[in-house]
Design a protein around this motif. Structure first.
Motif, short mmCIF file in Angstrom:
data_model
loop_
_atom_site.label_atom_id
_atom_site.label_comp_id
_atom_site.label_asym_id
_atom_site.label_seq_id
_atom_site.Cartn_x
_atom_site.Cartn_y
_atom_site.Cartn_z
N PHE A 79 1.63 -2.56 -6.32
CA PHE A 79 1.21 -3.01 -7.62
C PHE A 79 -0.07 -3.80 -7.48
CE2 PHE A 79 5.76 -2.47 -8.25
CZ PHE A 79 5.74 -1.65 -9.35
N ASP A 80 -1.09 -3.42 -8.18
CA ASP A 80 -2.37 -4.09 -8.07
C ASP A 80 -2.43 -5.23 -9.07
OD1 ASP A 80 -5.82 -3.10 -8.61
OD2 ASP A 80 -4.95 -4.79 -7.55
N CYS A 81 -2.46 -6.45 -8.54
CA CYS A 81 -2.56 -7.63 -9.41
C CYS A 81 -3.81 -8.39 -9.05
CB CYS A 81 -1.33 -8.53 -9.26
SG CYS A 81 0.15 -7.80 -9.92
N GLY A 82 -4.96 -7.74 -9.21
CA GLY A 82 -6.21 -8.41 -8.91
C GLY A 82 -6.65 -8.26 -7.47
N SER A 83 -5.98 -7.43 -6.68
CA SER A 83 -6.42 -7.25 -5.30
C SER A 83 -7.58 -6.28 -5.23
CB SER A 83 -5.25 -6.74 -4.44
OG SER A 83 -4.93 -5.42 -4.81
N SER A 84 -8.24 -6.21 -4.12
CA SER A 84 -9.43 -5.38 -3.99
C SER A 84 -9.14 -4.02 -3.39
CB SER A 84 -10.47 -6.11 -3.13
OG SER A 84 -9.92 -6.33 -1.85
N SER A 85 -7.89 -3.69 -3.14
CA SER A 85 -7.60 -2.44 -2.46
C SER A 85 -7.66 -1.24 -3.39
CB SER A 85 -6.22 -2.51 -1.81
OG SER A 85 -5.22 -2.56 -2.82
N GLY A 86 -7.50 -1.46 -4.69
CA GLY A 86 -7.61 -0.35 -5.62
C GLY A 86 -6.31 0.36 -5.91
N TYR A 87 -5.20 -0.11 -5.33
CA TYR A 87 -3.92 0.52 -5.62
C TYR A 87 -3.39 0.00 -6.94
CZ TYR A 87 -3.87 2.19 -0.86
OH TYR A 87 -4.20 2.80 0.31
N SER A 88 -2.78 0.85 -7.70
CA SER A 88 -2.15 0.41 -8.94
C SER A 88 -0.79 1.05 -9.03
CB SER A 88 -3.01 0.77 -10.16
OG SER A 88 -3.14 2.16 -10.26
N ALA A 89 -0.01 0.63 -10.00
CA ALA A 89 1.37 1.08 -10.12
C ALA A 89 1.47 2.59 -10.27
CB ALA A 89 2.05 0.39 -11.31
N GLY A 90 0.52 3.22 -10.91
CA GLY A 90 0.61 4.64 -11.16
C GLY A 90 -0.26 5.49 -10.26
N SER A 91 -0.85 4.94 -9.21
CA SER A 91 -1.81 5.70 -8.41
C SER A 91 -1.17 6.43 -7.24
CB SER A 91 -2.91 4.77 -7.89
OG SER A 91 -2.38 3.89 -6.94
N GLY A 92 0.12 6.50 -7.16
CA GLY A 92 0.76 7.21 -6.07
C GLY A 92 1.27 6.27 -5.01
N LYS A 93 1.82 6.87 -3.94
CA LYS A 93 2.41 6.06 -2.87
C LYS A 93 1.44 5.85 -1.73
CE LYS A 93 7.17 7.24 -3.74
NZ LYS A 93 7.73 5.97 -4.04
N MET A 94 1.59 4.72 -1.05
CA MET A 94 0.80 4.43 0.14
C MET A 94 1.43 5.14 1.31
SD MET A 94 -0.33 0.50 0.49
CE MET A 94 0.71 -0.33 -0.67
N THR A 95 0.61 5.56 2.24
CA THR A 95 1.15 6.14 3.46
C THR A 95 1.68 5.00 4.33
OG1 THR A 95 -0.94 5.98 4.66
CG2 THR A 95 -0.55 8.00 3.36
N GLU A 96 2.48 5.38 5.30
CA GLU A 96 3.04 4.37 6.19
C GLU A 96 1.95 3.65 6.99
OE1 GLU A 96 5.80 1.90 7.60
OE2 GLU A 96 6.15 3.43 6.08
N SER A 97 0.91 4.36 7.38
CA SER A 97 -0.18 3.73 8.14
C SER A 97 -0.94 2.72 7.26
CB SER A 97 -1.13 4.77 8.70
OG SER A 97 -1.77 5.48 7.65
N GLU A 98 -1.14 3.04 5.97
CA GLU A 98 -1.79 2.09 5.06
C GLU A 98 -0.94 0.85 4.88
OE1 GLU A 98 -4.30 5.00 2.07
OE2 GLU A 98 -2.16 4.76 1.74
N ARG A 99 0.34 1.04 4.74
CA ARG A 99 1.27 -0.07 4.57
C ARG A 99 1.26 -0.97 5.82
NH1 ARG A 99 5.51 -1.02 1.09
NH2 ARG A 99 5.41 1.04 0.19
N ARG A 100 1.26 -0.35 7.01
CA ARG A 100 1.21 -1.11 8.25
C ARG A 100 -0.10 -1.88 8.38
NH1 ARG A 100 3.58 3.12 12.00
NH2 ARG A 100 2.00 4.08 10.93
N LYS A 101 -1.20 -1.26 7.97
CA LYS A 101 -2.51 -1.92 8.05
C LYS A 101 -2.54 -3.16 7.16
CE LYS A 101 -7.40 -1.11 7.41
NZ LYS A 101 -8.45 -0.21 6.97
N ILE A 102 -2.02 -3.04 5.95
CA ILE A 102 -1.96 -4.18 5.03
C ILE A 102 -1.09 -5.28 5.62
CG2 ILE A 102 -1.14 -4.97 2.78
CD1 ILE A 102 -1.98 -2.20 1.71
#
Length: 117
Positions: A79-102
């Motif tokens: 959920f994007d609440c003002g972060s700079s990553s550009g992900y939002s609730a409706g933009s799809g799922k993050m990959t496991e590698s993206e989640r690990r990086k965050i």
């Protein structure tokens, strides 16, 4: 004895409003005067302000920590609440590698004490 008002800051504009304190539990058996002095001194320790603040600094820091934790949680929950990553609730799922990086970035950022200041 455990109920007092304290005006710890100077009003910059308009009327200053005192803060109301109620002692719920006191393990240190402090007197009412000691509690008032402690609360007053804690209002002068906030690192983001060169003046005294209206209520004790630990409560300001607790608010900052809770806000930062909410942002970290929302980022990991997509959920994007003002972060700079550009992900939002409706933009799809993050990959496991993206989640690990965050997660690594968050954990590396919180190694320092009081990183939220």
């Amino acid at each position: 004895e455990g109920d007092f008002y304290l005006l710890s800051h100077e009003g910059i504009q308009g009327t200053s409003r005192p803060c109301h304190y109620q002692v719920l539990w006191d393990d240190n058996n402090m007197t009412a005067d000691e509690l008032e002095v402690l609360a007053y001194y804690l209002c002068h320790l906030y690192s983001r302000c060169s003046r005294s603040v209206s209520y004790p600094t630990p409560t300001y820091y607790a608010h900052l920590v809770a806000d930062r934790a909410r942002k970290h949680h929302n980022e990991l929950a997509q959920f994007d609440c003002g972060s700079s990553s550009g992900y939002s609730a409706g933009s799809g799922k993050m990959t496991e590698s993206e989640r690990r990086k965050i997660k690594e970035v968050v954990e590396r950022g919180v190694e320092k004490p009081m990183y939220f200041v």
